[in-house]
Design an enzyme around this catalytic site. Structure first.
Site, short mmCIF file in Angstrom:
data_model
loop_
_atom_site.label_atom_id
_atom_site.label_comp_id
_atom_site.label_asym_id
_atom_site.label_seq_id
_atom_site.Cartn_x
_atom_site.Cartn_y
_atom_site.Cartn_z
N TYR A 241 -2.45 10.14 1.95
CA TYR A 241 -3.39 10.12 3.09
C TYR A 241 -3.27 11.38 3.96
O TYR A 241 -3.28 11.28 5.19
CB TYR A 241 -3.12 8.90 3.98
CG TYR A 241 -3.06 7.58 3.25
CD1 TYR A 241 -4.18 7.07 2.61
CD2 TYR A 241 -1.88 6.84 3.21
CE1 TYR A 241 -4.13 5.86 1.94
CE2 TYR A 241 -1.82 5.63 2.54
CZ TYR A 241 -2.96 5.14 1.91
OH TYR A 241 -2.89 3.95 1.25
N TYR B 28 -8.33 -4.58 3.88
CA TYR B 28 -7.66 -3.57 3.06
C TYR B 28 -6.87 -4.28 1.96
O TYR B 28 -6.10 -5.19 2.24
CB TYR B 28 -6.71 -2.70 3.90
CG TYR B 28 -5.94 -1.73 3.04
CD1 TYR B 28 -6.52 -0.53 2.61
CD2 TYR B 28 -4.64 -2.02 2.59
CE1 TYR B 28 -5.84 0.34 1.78
CE2 TYR B 28 -3.95 -1.15 1.76
CZ TYR B 28 -4.55 0.03 1.36
OH TYR B 28 -3.88 0.88 0.52
N ASP C 221 -4.71 -12.50 0.40
CA ASP C 221 -3.85 -11.34 0.24
C ASP C 221 -2.86 -11.36 1.41
O ASP C 221 -3.21 -10.97 2.52
CB ASP C 221 -4.70 -10.06 0.23
CG ASP C 221 -3.86 -8.80 0.12
OD1 ASP C 221 -2.63 -8.88 0.24
OD2 ASP C 221 -4.46 -7.72 -0.07
N LYS D 245 5.05 -5.89 -0.05
CA LYS D 245 5.61 -5.34 1.19
C LYS D 245 7.02 -5.89 1.51
O LYS D 245 7.98 -5.36 0.97
CB LYS D 245 4.65 -5.58 2.36
CG LYS D 245 3.32 -4.82 2.21
CD LYS D 245 3.29 -3.52 3.01
CE LYS D 245 2.30 -2.51 2.47
NZ LYS D 245 0.89 -2.86 2.59
#
Ligand code: PLP
Length: 416
Positions: free
Chosen positions: A13, A141, A235, A264
């Protein structure tokens, strides 16, 4: 032109043409990152929300060291191992309902890809080859791979730029008002025959803008999914493992999705690991006499024994302290201490849920400068777009947390 340490590195990014000189980390402990030059930063975002118990947790390190000497890795095709057996069982026990069938992978994006593939093939296995589209929501996202980009917010997934590459999906507004719920139902009436699944991050849409929504919306989606015979996928890669105040966000809505994705914080901030977990009836939809009906997926490093042992240890750590109390006192403290930001020009909104705090600005004109200012204050906070946020580890001390909230106030005040 590039800093010498960046000679061979392509950062995520980042416009490499004008990026900040990188800081180099050497070690971590608790909520602290120690840099090569000896500087210490308090981590406000727990390394992209992974380090839920802080860095270098002794129980996780001890468990992984043991596993490292025994068996660092083995392929998962045709052979399994105790860390994966234990982890799958533990996850199935923790998850609500009969979310019992665990498919491992090595990143969040891949776990979402697997969820989408399962959803589409669930219908294909019933000879339904038109039910293959996914509904996802603005602000969402779900990853950076081609299939997951297509279910991100159009801007986040760069739908325009990649319109000739990514598959077309239905990315629509979150039905968070009665008007939008009517539109949503109308949409389903028209398209439900072509829709395999609805995909959402429950309660908090994370990387798409740190947006919160109420549990009622999840109940609404469950109801519509049932009515129109569509699968519901949550999600929980960001929201799972205590981040929103309950162990999984779906518990707060009392809604059980058909498929859930986790990553995560799964391995306690130590190793790449993700999981896609399906209800029994979804799994049963792949059972037949034909190999064609099997799930054809298998990442090389899926269920890596080191990562699974780290995850098992991390789940044990959740039983060793009162993480729920920790999250609610973090929530209370962030609410209280960030209130002072309300008086600053350019602050649009302040919101806190669980161990997530967001200071939304009207605009951030120079993100790079803001990032440098936080480092100068010895904190690791990474604003994106118009968002400054905190997602600290649950083991952060209240002194450390105050340093973070104060630095947010100071930096925004200096800047605007
Ligand atoms: C981070 C994230 C992903 C992608 O995970 P990666 O491991 O970066 O591929 C997907 N969904 C959500 C909600 C996430 O927060």
């Amino acid at each position: 032109m590039f800093h010498s340490t960046l000679k061979n590195i392509w950062l995520p990014y980042t416009q490499m043409n004008n990026c900040n000189a990188p800081i180099v980390a050497k070690a971590t402990h608790g909520s602290t990152i120690i840099l090569n030059d000896g500087a210490k930063l308090i981590d406000g975002i727990a390394s992209w929300w992974t380090a839920c118990h802080g860095y270098n947790h002794p129980h996780i390190i001890k468990t992984v060291k043991k596993q490292l000497e025994l068996m660092p890795h083995i392929m998962f095709g045709g052979i399994i191992h105790q860390p994966a057996i234990d982890l799958a069982k533990h996850l199935a026990n923790l998850l609500p309902g009969d979310l019992n069938k665990v498919f491992f992978s090595e990143s969040g994006s891949v776990s979402v890809e697997v969820a989408l593939k399962i959803a589409a093939q669930f219908w294909l296995n019933q000879n339904n080859n038109i039910k293959n589209k996914i509904i996802s929501f603005h602000g969402g996202y779900h990853g950076d791979t081609m299939a997951t980009m297509a279910v991100c917010d159009p801007e986040e997934g760069m739908h325009n730029l990649f319109k000739n590459i990514i598959p077309h999906q239905y990315n629509i507004p979150l039905p968070d008002t009665s008007e939008k719920q009517k539109d949503f139902i109308q949409f389903l009436e028209k398209h439900h025959k072509t829709i395999a699944a609805i995909l959402i991050e429950p309660l908090i849409q994370g990387a798409g803008g740190m947006l919160f929504h109420s549990p009622e919306i999840l109940r609404f989606l469950r109801k519509q999914a049932d009515h129109f015979e569509i699968l519901l996928i949550f999600d929980e890669i960001f929201t799972g493992f205590g981040r929103t105040g309950s162990f999984f966000a779906c518990e707060q809505a009392d809604v059980i999705p058909d498929i859930i994705t986790l990553s995560k914080a799964l391995s306690g901030g130590t190793m790449a690991l993700a999981a896609t977990i399906a209800k029994e009836y979804i799994f049963n939809g792949f059972l037949s006499d034909s190999d064609q009906h099997a799930l054809m997926h298998g990442p090389t490093f899926m269920a890596n024994p080191l990562a699974c042992s780290a995850a098992n240890a991390s789940l044990e750590v959740f039983d060793q302290y009162n993480w729920k109390n920790a999250v609610s006192s973090i929530e209370r403290q962030m609410k209280k201490e960030l209130t002072q930001c309300k008086n600053l020009k350019n602050v649009k909104d302040i919101r806190v849920k669980g161990a997530v705090a967001v200071v939304e600005l009207y605009n951030i004109s120079n993100l790079n400068r803001l990032k440098i200012k936080f480092i100068q204050q010895n904190v690791w906070i990474r604003p994106f777009r118009n968002i400054v946020y905190l997602t600290p580890s649950f083991t952060i001390t209240s002194e450390e947390l105050s340093l973070l909230t104060n630095s947010i106030y100071d930096v925004i005040k200096q800047e605007y």
